[in-house]
Design a protein around this motif. Structure first.
Motif, PDB file in Angstrom:
ATOM      1  N   GLU A 171       0.822  -1.206   0.000  1.00  0.00           N
ATOM      2  CA  GLU A 171       0.000   0.000   0.000  1.00  0.00           C
ATOM      3  C   GLU A 171       0.859   1.261   0.000  1.00  0.00           C
TER       4      GLU A 171
ATOM      5  N   ARG B 245       3.499   4.270  -4.220  1.00  0.00           N
ATOM      6  CA  ARG B 245       2.609   5.264  -4.815  1.00  0.00           C
ATOM      7  C   ARG B 245       2.834   5.474  -6.317  1.00  0.00           C
TER       8      ARG B 245
ATOM      9  N   LEU C 250       3.031   1.060 -10.745  1.00  0.00           N
ATOM     10  CA  LEU C 250       1.856   0.199 -10.808  1.00  0.00           C
ATOM     11  C   LEU C 250       2.241  -1.234 -11.158  1.00  0.00           C
TER      12      LEU C 250
ATOM     13  N   LYS D 204       0.844  -3.479 -13.061  1.00  0.00           N
ATOM     14  CA  LYS D 204       0.787  -3.847 -14.483  1.00  0.00           C
ATOM     15  C   LYS D 204       2.017  -3.358 -15.241  1.00  0.00           C
ATOM     16  N   ASP D 205       2.573  -2.245 -14.797  1.00  0.00           N
ATOM     17  CA  ASP D 205       3.776  -1.724 -15.453  1.00  0.00           C
ATOM     18  C   ASP D 205       4.999  -2.585 -15.144  1.00  0.00           C
TER      19      ASP D 205
ATOM     20  N   SER E 157       2.060  -1.245  -6.827  1.00  0.00           N
ATOM     21  CA  SER E 157       0.751  -0.874  -6.301  1.00  0.00           C
ATOM     22  C   SER E 157      -0.355  -1.415  -7.199  1.00  0.00           C
ATOM     23  N   LEU E 158      -1.482  -1.765  -6.574  1.00  0.00           N
ATOM     24  CA  LEU E 158      -2.674  -2.162  -7.331  1.00  0.00           C
ATOM     25  C   LEU E 158      -3.630  -0.980  -7.515  1.00  0.00           C
ATOM     26  N   GLY E 159      -3.177   0.217  -7.155  1.00  0.00           N
ATOM     27  CA  GLY E 159      -4.011   1.406  -7.308  1.00  0.00           C
ATOM     28  C   GLY E 159      -4.258   2.086  -5.977  1.00  0.00           C
ATOM     29  N   THR E 160      -5.080   3.094  -6.001  1.00  0.00           N
ATOM     30  CA  THR E 160      -5.306   3.907  -4.799  1.00  0.00           C
ATOM     31  C   THR E 160      -6.309   3.289  -3.831  1.00  0.00           C
ATOM     32  N   THR E 161      -7.110   2.352  -4.291  1.00  0.00           N
ATOM     33  CA  THR E 161      -8.090   1.713  -3.421  1.00  0.00           C
ATOM     34  C   THR E 161      -7.396   0.758  -2.451  1.00  0.00           C
TER      35      THR E 161
END
Length: 237
Positions: free
Chosen positions: A166, A169, A172, A174-175, A213-217
């Motif tokens: 988490e 930041r 990502l 996928k990148d 990261s898997l995103g901001t959620t």
């Protein structure tokens, strides 16, 4: 109609056997009959199988032609131990998505009673993975290992080692995957409820892992494991 697949408990030549509760489900719940045809995973080979003997705790197959098996993945999940009902959900879905190996990890925020009981749950996790493998028509279930400590997890080796965190930041998931070859081993590490501690993240980074990261959620531990596995499987399989 697609034939159901079973993973044999015993294999000898052109004979395969289901035993115990495994056999009971086919014999009693699904009312197996002599002569029925199924796909049977016999060791590292998938073959057609015809039932030749049925009892509540034993079913025997005569094995026939070899069948084409689905492509296996090179994905290993290192999952910090969390609440067992949710962890079982992650194991089941990770199996259906094709992971090759699951390694439970005792993390700083793993609850003490879960850490103490984790080793005794491996047999149950293996059963869940086996059932999910048959449901998903896999040729074999993933390996599920005994729980390890964090220092052992840090030393796990693969072409690509990704820490889902988490605290990350900018990079990502996928990148990071775009630089990974589908033929190489991929290690994905997931924290417990509450996530990895700052010290644990620092230890992973020092050991050469790549944070992602898997995103901001903010996702539950089991949701993060399932989501990342689905993304990796879609990208790499």
């Amino acid at each position: 109609m697609t034939r159901r697949r079973w993973i044999a408990d015993e294999v000898s030549g052109d004979r395969a056997v289901l035993l115990g509760s495994h056999a009971h489900h086919l014999a009693v719940v699904l009312r197996a009959r002599i002569g029925q045809q199924f796909d049977v995973a016999a060791g590292d080979v998938l073959r057609s199988g015809r039932i030749t003997f049925v009892s509540p705790d034993r079913i025997e197959f005569e094995l026939g032609e070899k069948l084409a098996a689905s492509k296996s993945s090179h994905i290993t999940l290192l999952m910090a131990v969390f609440k067992f009902d949710r962890m079982e959900w992650a194991i089941e879905k990770g199996t259906e998505l094709g992971v090759a190996r699951i390694v439970p990890v005792i993390a700083r925020r793993t609850e003490a009673h879960l850490a103490k009981a984790a080793a005794a749950r491996v047999e149950r996790w293996l059963r869940i993975a086996r059932q999910a493998s048959e449901q998903a028509r896999r040729a074999a279930p993933p390996a599920i290992e005994s729980p390890i400590k964090l220092n052992e997890a840090l030393a796990e080796q693969a072409a690509t080692r990704i820490l889902l965190a988490e605290s990350e930041r900018s990079l990502l998931f996928k990148d990071v995957l775009q630089a990974h070859s589908s033929s190489d081993d991929l290690l994905l590490a997931f924290g417990p409820e509450g996530g990895w501690t700052d010290e644990e993240v620092a230890a992973f980074l020092q050991a050469g892992w790549t944070p992602a990261s898997l995103g901001t959620t903010i996702l539950r531990a089991e949701t993060a494991a399932i989501a990342a596995t689905a993304i990796a499987a879609a990208e790499l399989l």
